[in-house]
Design an enzyme around this catalytic site. Structure first.
Site, PDB file in Angstrom:
ATOM      1  N   GLU A 119      93.494  37.089  30.298  1.00  0.00           N
ATOM      2  CA  GLU A 119      93.946  38.609  30.336  1.00  0.00           C
ATOM      3  C   GLU A 119      94.573  38.961  31.814  1.00  0.00           C
ATOM      4  O   GLU A 119      93.985  38.856  32.642  1.00  0.00           O
ATOM      5  CB  GLU A 119      92.928  39.432  29.851  1.00  0.00           C
ATOM      6  CG  GLU A 119      92.162  39.162  28.793  1.00  0.00           C
ATOM      7  CD  GLU A 119      93.269  39.343  27.341  1.00  0.00           C
ATOM      8  OE1 GLU A 119      94.503  39.989  27.701  1.00  0.00           O
ATOM      9  OE2 GLU A 119      92.820  39.169  26.453  1.00  0.00           O
TER      10      GLU A 119
ATOM     11  N   CYS B  57      85.256  44.723  26.445  1.00  0.00           N
ATOM     12  CA  CYS B  57      85.845  43.871  27.358  1.00  0.00           C
ATOM     13  C   CYS B  57      87.052  44.387  28.150  1.00  0.00           C
ATOM     14  O   CYS B  57      87.073  44.129  29.504  1.00  0.00           O
ATOM     15  CB  CYS B  57      86.518  42.674  26.396  1.00  0.00           C
ATOM     16  SG  CYS B  57      85.587  41.459  25.638  1.00  0.00           S
TER      17      CYS B  57
ATOM     18  N   HIS C  47      89.126  35.631  27.586  1.00  0.00           N
ATOM     19  CA  HIS C  47      88.622  35.554  26.119  1.00  0.00           C
ATOM     20  C   HIS C  47      88.232  34.276  25.551  1.00  0.00           C
ATOM     21  O   HIS C  47      89.199  33.372  25.893  1.00  0.00           O
ATOM     22  CB  HIS C  47      89.512  36.444  25.137  1.00  0.00           C
ATOM     23  CG  HIS C  47      89.196  37.911  25.031  1.00  0.00           C
ATOM     24  ND1 HIS C  47      90.072  38.700  25.353  1.00  0.00           N
ATOM     25  CD2 HIS C  47      87.991  38.498  24.853  1.00  0.00           C
ATOM     26  CE1 HIS C  47      89.463  40.161  25.363  1.00  0.00           C
ATOM     27  NE2 HIS C  47      88.279  39.874  24.861  1.00  0.00           N
TER      28      HIS C  47
END
Length: 210
Positions: free
Chosen positions: A84, A148, A167
């Site tokens: 991410e 998250c 992730h």
């Protein structure tokens, strides 16, 4: 005097359909592998609770002064290990394990809408994908507006962007915990190298200006 760099890697407790959270299983495998003799690796399991995250993260950054913090979460939609690039401040409406969500629906009051990691995830992804890990890696700019994303944004804010979020798919979907642990080891080491390269470039640029 301990001159080793400290790296903190976190996974999450179970929630919802994830009775065993693949993120914590992967982090435990990473702990067994380590990051080499020059790195102090600390692992933490984080509750899937907004209030717990808001309390825990400032203490982690303050107590350990880490070089890098990497948070790991599970995504039921993920088919690859996903890096991410950024965290988002607003849009938190999903209830946590305590059936709570912030009234403000945001991480940090008056914080920027989005914070980018100091790490270039596209570059890291390209390098680990070419290193024959047996696991596919990809990059995302939307960590999902749940714990998250909330954790990532808060940590980016606290740590001056020296943070990453990864992730992982659920266990058994494509990979075992051992596979994911090896993938995490490769990606965290590449992130550290990326940060080191960036520091060298910044120093060279500074010297050029003088």
């Amino acid at each position: 005097m301990d001159t080793k760099k400290t790296v903190i890697v976190t996974g999450f407790q179970p929630f919802g359909e994830h009775k065993v959270n693949a993120s914590w299983s992967a982090v435990q495998e990473l702990e067994k592998l380590g990051l080499g003799e020059d790195i102090n690796l600390l692992v933490k399991e984080i509750p899937v609770e907004y209030k717990a995250v808001s309390k825990l993260l400032p203490s982690l950054w303050k107590q350990y002064q880490p070089e890098l913090v990497v948070h790991v979460g599970v995504s039921g939609m993920a088919t690859s290990v996903t890096l991410e690039q950024c965290g988002h401040n607003y849009g938190y409406t999903r209830l946590d394990n305590c059936h709570f969500c912030p009234n403000s629906q945001c991480c940090i009051n008056e914080g920027p809408d989005c914070i980018m990691s100091v790490i270039d995830m596209d570059s890291v992804c390209e390098k680990v994908n070419s290193s024959s890990q047996g696991v596919a890696f990809s990059v995302s700019k939307d960590a999902g507006r749940y714990l998250c994303d909330y954790t990532y944004y808060t940590s980016l804010y606290l740590g001056n962007r020296r943070c990453a979020f990864v992730h992982v798919p659920p266990l058994g979907k494509r990979h075992s915990a051992e596979d994911l642990g090896r993938a995490l080891q490769a990606v965290v080491l590449e992130m550290l190298q990326s940060m080191e390269d960036q520091m060298d470039q910044d120093q060279d640029h500074c010297q050029d200006e003088h």
